[in-house]
Design a protein around this motif. Structure first.
Motif, short mmCIF file in Angstrom:
data_model
loop_
_atom_site.label_atom_id
_atom_site.label_comp_id
_atom_site.label_asym_id
_atom_site.label_seq_id
_atom_site.Cartn_x
_atom_site.Cartn_y
_atom_site.Cartn_z
N SER A 215 -8.12 7.68 -13.01
CA SER A 215 -9.59 7.70 -12.97
C SER A 215 -10.16 6.37 -12.51
O SER A 215 -11.21 6.33 -11.88
N MET A 216 -9.49 5.26 -12.85
CA MET A 216 -9.98 3.93 -12.51
C MET A 216 -8.90 3.19 -11.73
O MET A 216 -8.24 2.30 -12.25
N SER A 217 -8.71 3.59 -10.50
CA SER A 217 -7.60 3.05 -9.72
C SER A 217 -7.78 1.60 -9.32
O SER A 217 -6.82 0.95 -8.89
N ASP A 218 -9.01 1.07 -9.45
CA ASP A 218 -9.26 -0.32 -9.03
C ASP A 218 -9.45 -1.26 -10.23
O ASP A 218 -9.94 -2.37 -10.08
N SER A 219 -9.05 -0.81 -11.41
CA SER A 219 -9.22 -1.63 -12.61
C SER A 219 -8.33 -2.87 -12.55
O SER A 219 -7.11 -2.77 -12.44
N THR A 220 -8.94 -4.04 -12.63
CA THR A 220 -8.20 -5.30 -12.56
C THR A 220 -7.22 -5.42 -13.72
O THR A 220 -6.04 -5.76 -13.53
N ILE A 221 -7.68 -5.14 -14.94
CA ILE A 221 -6.83 -5.28 -16.12
C ILE A 221 -5.67 -4.29 -16.08
O ILE A 221 -4.52 -4.65 -16.36
N ALA A 222 -5.95 -3.04 -15.70
CA ALA A 222 -4.90 -2.02 -15.67
C ALA A 222 -3.87 -2.32 -14.59
O ALA A 222 -2.66 -2.20 -14.82
N LEU A 223 -4.32 -2.72 -13.40
CA LEU A 223 -3.38 -3.04 -12.33
C LEU A 223 -2.54 -4.26 -12.69
O LEU A 223 -1.35 -4.35 -12.35
N ASN A 224 -3.17 -5.21 -13.37
CA ASN A 224 -2.43 -6.39 -13.80
C ASN A 224 -1.34 -6.01 -14.80
O ASN A 224 -0.20 -6.49 -14.71
N LEU A 225 -1.67 -5.13 -15.74
CA LEU A 225 -0.67 -4.68 -16.71
C LEU A 225 0.45 -3.91 -16.02
O LEU A 225 1.63 -4.07 -16.37
N LYS A 226 0.09 -3.10 -15.05
CA LYS A 226 1.11 -2.36 -14.29
C LYS A 226 2.05 -3.33 -13.59
O LYS A 226 3.28 -3.14 -13.57
N ALA A 227 1.49 -4.40 -13.04
CA ALA A 227 2.31 -5.42 -12.38
C ALA A 227 3.24 -6.09 -13.38
O ALA A 227 4.42 -6.35 -13.08
N CYS A 228 2.73 -6.37 -14.58
CA CYS A 228 3.57 -6.99 -15.62
C CYS A 228 4.71 -6.07 -16.04
O CYS A 228 5.84 -6.54 -16.28
N ASN A 229 4.44 -4.77 -16.12
CA ASN A 229 5.50 -3.81 -16.42
C ASN A 229 6.57 -3.82 -15.33
O ASN A 229 7.77 -3.78 -15.61
N HIS A 230 6.14 -3.89 -14.07
CA HIS A 230 7.09 -3.95 -12.97
C HIS A 230 7.92 -5.23 -13.03
O HIS A 230 9.11 -5.23 -12.68
N PHE A 231 7.28 -6.31 -13.45
CA PHE A 231 8.00 -7.58 -13.58
C PHE A 231 9.13 -7.46 -14.60
O PHE A 231 10.25 -7.94 -14.38
N ARG A 232 8.83 -6.78 -15.71
CA ARG A 232 9.84 -6.61 -16.76
C ARG A 232 10.91 -5.59 -16.36
O ARG A 232 12.09 -5.76 -16.67
N LEU A 233 10.49 -4.55 -15.66
CA LEU A 233 11.43 -3.49 -15.31
C LEU A 233 12.26 -3.83 -14.08
O LEU A 233 13.42 -3.41 -13.98
N TYR A 234 11.67 -4.59 -13.16
CA TYR A 234 12.36 -4.86 -11.89
C TYR A 234 12.47 -6.36 -11.64
O TYR A 234 13.39 -7.00 -12.11
N ASN A 235 11.50 -6.93 -10.91
CA ASN A 235 11.54 -8.36 -10.61
C ASN A 235 10.16 -8.84 -10.18
O ASN A 235 9.21 -8.06 -10.11
N GLY A 236 10.06 -10.13 -9.91
CA GLY A 236 8.78 -10.72 -9.54
C GLY A 236 8.21 -10.19 -8.25
O GLY A 236 7.00 -10.05 -8.10
N ARG A 237 9.10 -9.88 -7.30
CA ARG A 237 8.63 -9.36 -6.01
C ARG A 237 7.95 -8.00 -6.19
O ARG A 237 6.90 -7.73 -5.60
N ALA A 238 8.57 -7.14 -7.01
CA ALA A 238 7.98 -5.82 -7.26
C ALA A 238 6.64 -5.97 -7.99
O ALA A 238 5.69 -5.23 -7.72
N ALA A 239 6.56 -6.92 -8.89
CA ALA A 239 5.32 -7.15 -9.64
C ALA A 239 4.21 -7.64 -8.72
O ALA A 239 3.07 -7.17 -8.78
#
Length: 556
Positions: A215-239
């Motif tokens: 619903s809120m695809s441009d949310s700064t906080i949500a996208l930032n959290l998604k990036a942090c999850n990618h950092f933990r699951l994969y690596n810095g480049r994916a984040a």
């Protein structure tokens, strides 16, 4: 905190003028429209424009403060509210608005004073509830907790306190209950996702977060959290790839979002730009101080890391862990038992807590605590329970291998040591000495000797040489013991290394006689003996040459 925008009707206007106003309104959004769209920058710009041309807007000062607050410009909001409190007709609730701005500026004492001037209200109670948490005043905290009601705002406040006290499951329970009651409160999914992130359930966090991002695809906080999850699951480049829509930080309306993205990009890029970005954010983003400490640790600047964290009173597991790591590193660097004891206590506090004892960091903390206490059997119990998560983690394998070696499990320890890829660790004397010992105990003295040959001349190479000499002698691997004692004797001719070399050389002959060593080794042993000026050399060499002659072994 949103004020009423109801206005009385104004009569006496012609249909033409009303039509003109309708046209102008269609061109320039009204304040109400800006606020409904949460365009606080647009609303603030409109209010400031009207103020500059002298056009009066009802409650303009209050709305300017409101918009500035929601743009995270707390200083501007504070100035507006302070100005209002100096007026005789100031609404009483302005004091609690002022207190909120002071709270977000970190001026907690001033916030408490301002809140005390405000009338009793749910907002005042929530603010004082949070202040009690900041002051670590459990008695007041429980008092304000009892005043909370079963309404959304109060329950959200309760959940946030649970979150800040690391009671993530309790916070999740509150958020999920509110979601069941209010399906359209989509932002609660972000809070739930953040709690799962803190619990290390990154996959679950992603699933919950996806509901909000639909619903809120441009949310700064949500996208930032998604990036942090990618950092933990994969690596810095994916984040970083997940932040591609936010990297152009000039497009962000919120200053806090800009700072958050700058901060996280430093983390995603392995500390790149840390000294430029993180210091100004220390008092803005709590994690900035912690990440700067981590940066200093990775640069081996342990003293600077300690200076930055020594006055921090830990309140979260992450802060306890980092203070433990810094004290352990400093204690090992300067040989301070006091710092090592403090580190052990910090690790025990986290690993022994009810909320962390079954988490991966909690078990690592207990392992670290027992490591410092020298209780390696307990270390292995805890590290073994989480090793499946750290197969390729060099730091984990380094500690795991040391614990195994300390208990005499040299074969398994050697295998784990050889999994390590980090050049920094592989060049560390602790690594080299333990690996050399494992080689020797596993009857691979030649590999231990090769480790020494690859080292430059230093105090560490001397220490490794001494270890090889003594361990090889103890394990009956006399050939490399003789070579090591010979090298030691050359470095320090006035020492008693001759006695070790003499015993090792004679030991080689005994092994040859027992058919446990190649006769050819005698060719190398005799020159080692001749390097010494001890009077015993002549007799020993004569015996060896006599045996060699009888057994048709050609010596040089």
């Amino acid at each position: 905190m949103i004020l009423s925008r109801t206005k009385p009707a104004v009569g006496g206007e012609s249909p033409a003028s009303i039509s003109e106003k309708k046209k102008s309104k269609s061109k320039v959004p009204s304040l109400e429209e800006y606020l409904q769209q949460r365009d606080y920058l647009g609303a603030l710009t409109l209010l400031e424009f009207k103020r500059s041309i002298g056009e009066k807007e009802e409650h303009a000062d209050l709305w300017i403060g409101y918009c500035a607050f929601h743009l995270s410009d707390y200083k501007r909001a504070m100035e507006e509210y302070k100005s209002l409190t100096n007026k005789p007709d100031c609404p009483a609730q302005v004091w609690v608005f002022l207190a909120c701005t002071l709270f977000f500026l970190g001026l907690y004492k001033e916030a408490e004073e301002a809140a005390s001037n405000a009338p009793v209200s749910p907002l005042q109670n929530r603010l004082l509830f949070h202040l009690a948490h900041k002051f670590n005043d459990e008695k007041k905290l429980m008092g304000f907790h009892q005043n909370l009601e079963d309404v959304t705002e109060d329950q959200l406040s309760l959940a946030s306190i649970h979150y800040m006290r690391s009671h993530y499951q309790e916070a999740i329970d509150v958020y999920k209950r509110l979601l069941l009651q209010n399906r359209d409160f989509l932002a609660l999914n972000v809070y739930v996702a953040l709690c799962y992130y803190k619990l290390d359930y990154y996959d679950v966090s992603q699933e919950v977060l996806a509901v909000y991002l639909q619903s809120m695809s441009d949310s700064t906080i949500a996208l930032n959290l998604k990036a942090c999850n990618h950092f933990r699951l994969y690596n810095g480049r994916a984040a970083e790839a997940e932040l591609k829509n936010l990297i152009d930080i000039s497009s962000c309306s919120f200053e806090f979002a800009k700072e958050l993205i700058r901060h996280n990009l430093v983390v995603f890029r392995g500390g790149e730009g840390a000294l430029q970005v993180l210091p100004p954010l220390i008092d803005v983003i709590p994690e900035a101080r912690l990440n700067l400490v981590i940066y200093y640790l990775r640069q081996d600047d342990v003293q600077e890391a300690y200076n930055l964290i020594q006055d921090l009173v830990p309140t979260t597991p992450q802060e306890y862990i980092l203070k433990g790591v810094v004290n352990a590193a400093l204690g090992q660097e300067i040989g301070s038992r006091d710092h090592l004891k403090i580190a052990q206590q910090f690790f025990q506090s986290v690993g022994g807590s009810a909320s962390e004892c079954d988490t991966i960091p909690g078990r690592q903390c207990m392992a670290s605590c027992f490591f410092l206490l020298g209780q390696f059997e307990d270390v292995l119990v805890y590290l073994t329970s989480v090793k499946g998560y750290f197969y390729n983690d060099d730091a984990f394998n380094f500690n795991f291998a040391q614990a195994k070696a300390a208990l005499g499990n040299y074969k398994e320890a050697e295998e784990v040591f050889l999994l390590i890829q980090s050049d920094k660790i592989k060049n560390d004397y602790v690594y080299l000495s333990w690996l050399a010992r494992c080689y020797i105990m596993n009857q691979k003295s030649r590999l231990a000797w090769e480790l020494y040959l690859k080292m430059g001349t230093s105090s560490d190479s001397f220490s490794l040489l001494l270890l090889i000499a003594n361990d090889c002698y103890k394990m009956g691997q006399f050939f490399y013991a003789a070579k090591a004692f010979d090298a030691l004797e050359k470095l320090d001719p006035d020492s008693n290394y001759w006695e070790g070399k003499r015993g090792a050389c004679v030991g080689v002959l005994q092994l040859i006689l027992a058919n446990k060593e190649s006769k050819e080794k005698l060719k190398e042993v005799v020159p080692l003996l001749l390097n010494s000026g001890n009077p015993q050399v002549e007799y020993i060499v004569r015996v060896m040459r006599k045996w060699a002659k009888e057994n048709r072994v050609l010596l040089s």
